[in-house]
Design an enzyme around this catalytic site. Structure first.
Site, PDB file in Angstrom:
ATOM      1  N   HIS A  15       8.408 -30.644  78.416  1.00 25.58           N
ATOM      2  CA  HIS A  15       9.175 -30.072  79.533  1.00 25.58           C
ATOM      3  C   HIS A  15      10.576 -29.685  79.083  1.00 25.58           C
ATOM      4  O   HIS A  15      11.008 -29.995  77.977  1.00 25.58           O
ATOM      5  CB  HIS A  15       9.208 -31.018  80.747  1.00 25.58           C
ATOM      6  N   CYS A  34      17.786 -32.859  77.265  1.00 29.87           N
ATOM      7  CA  CYS A  34      16.588 -32.495  78.044  1.00 29.87           C
ATOM      8  C   CYS A  34      16.592 -31.024  78.447  1.00 29.87           C
ATOM      9  O   CYS A  34      15.581 -30.512  78.920  1.00 29.87           O
ATOM     10  CB  CYS A  34      16.457 -33.383  79.271  1.00 29.87           C
ATOM     11  N   HIS A  40      10.725 -30.299  74.833  1.00 31.11           N
ATOM     12  CA  HIS A  40      10.498 -31.537  74.085  1.00 31.11           C
ATOM     13  C   HIS A  40       9.413 -32.307  74.821  1.00 31.11           C
ATOM     14  O   HIS A  40       9.134 -32.034  75.990  1.00 31.11           O
ATOM     15  CB  HIS A  40      11.789 -32.357  73.974  1.00 31.11           C
ATOM     16  N   HIS A  42       7.105 -35.896  76.026  1.00 29.44           N
ATOM     17  CA  HIS A  42       7.147 -37.310  76.411  1.00 29.44           C
ATOM     18  C   HIS A  42       5.722 -37.848  76.433  1.00 29.44           C
ATOM     19  O   HIS A  42       4.773 -37.115  76.722  1.00 29.44           O
ATOM     20  CB  HIS A  42       7.731 -37.489  77.814  1.00 29.44           C
ATOM     21  N   ASP A  80      -2.152 -33.201  80.870  1.00 26.98           N
ATOM     22  CA  ASP A  80      -2.181 -33.672  79.480  1.00 26.98           C
ATOM     23  C   ASP A  80      -2.149 -32.504  78.491  1.00 26.98           C
ATOM     24  O   ASP A  80      -2.916 -31.541  78.625  1.00 26.98           O
ATOM     25  CB  ASP A  80      -3.418 -34.539  79.237  1.00 26.98           C
ATOM     26  N   HIS A  81      -1.259 -32.609  77.500  1.00 31.65           N
ATOM     27  CA  HIS A  81      -1.070 -31.572  76.479  1.00 31.65           C
ATOM     28  C   HIS A  81      -0.672 -30.229  77.066  1.00 31.65           C
ATOM     29  O   HIS A  81      -0.993 -29.173  76.511  1.00 31.65           O
ATOM     30  CB  HIS A  81      -2.305 -31.453  75.572  1.00 31.65           C
ATOM     31  N   GLU A 125       8.619 -42.341  81.940  1.00 28.78           N
ATOM     32  CA  GLU A 125       8.904 -41.207  81.055  1.00 28.78           C
ATOM     33  C   GLU A 125       9.166 -41.730  79.638  1.00 28.78           C
ATOM     34  O   GLU A 125       8.838 -41.076  78.651  1.00 28.78           O
ATOM     35  CB  GLU A 125      10.095 -40.405  81.568  1.00 28.78           C
TER      36      GLU A 125
HETATM   37 NI    NI Z   1      12.699 -35.088  78.810  1.00 30.09          NI
END
Ligand code: NI
Length: 136
Positions: A15, A34, A40, A42, A80-81, A125
């Site tokens: 995100h 962020c 990036h 998580h 996911d992914h 997160e």
């Molecule tokens: Ni983040």
């Protein structure tokens, strides 16, 4: 007598936190790393808790298999992914903060779980940063 049944789940996603109507500078001031333009990732961890009375016939509050499949369908398969900003409709115009993600997940699951059962979703997160939402 109310009992809470919980199921853990997991998804990896990328995100970026930013507002398109803000300058890069302001985004960086508010969201820090962020708001990195190249996104990036998580390793999100999820705890879904369902509270209700034990069914006299089955002895269940909710069938864990049903809950597992529901989480797979609504959360894992959807997130996911994925790049949350680019790939997930709900975040096209909504900043994918942990707070907004947990509300989106709650709403997806809420519509699939009987209204006499209480629902609470907790989203990690990072191992130390987590948020919860129970519809209030
Ligand atoms: Ni983040």
């Amino acid at each position: 007598m109310m009992v809470t049944v919980s199921r853990k789940a997991h998804f990896n996603a990328a995100h970026r936190l930013y507002r398109i109507d803000w300058s890069n500078e302001k985004n960086h001031t508010v969201f820090g790393k962020c708001s990195n333009p190249n996104y990036h990732g998580h390793n999100y961890e999820l705890v879904v808790s369902v509270t209700g009375k034990i069914d006299k016939e089955t002895g269940y509050v909710i069938d864990m298999k049903v809950l597992k499949d529901l989480i797979k369908e609504e959360v894992e398969d959807a997130f996911d992914h994925k790049n949350l900003n680019l790939d997930v409709e709900a975040f096209k115009n909504l900043n994918p903060t942990a707070e907004n993600i947990v509300v989106v997940i709650y709403n997806k699951l809420r519509s699939r779980i009987k209204s006499n059962l209480k629902l609470k979703v907790t989203l990690y997160e990072t191992p130390r940063n987590f948020v919860s939402y129970s519809g209030e």
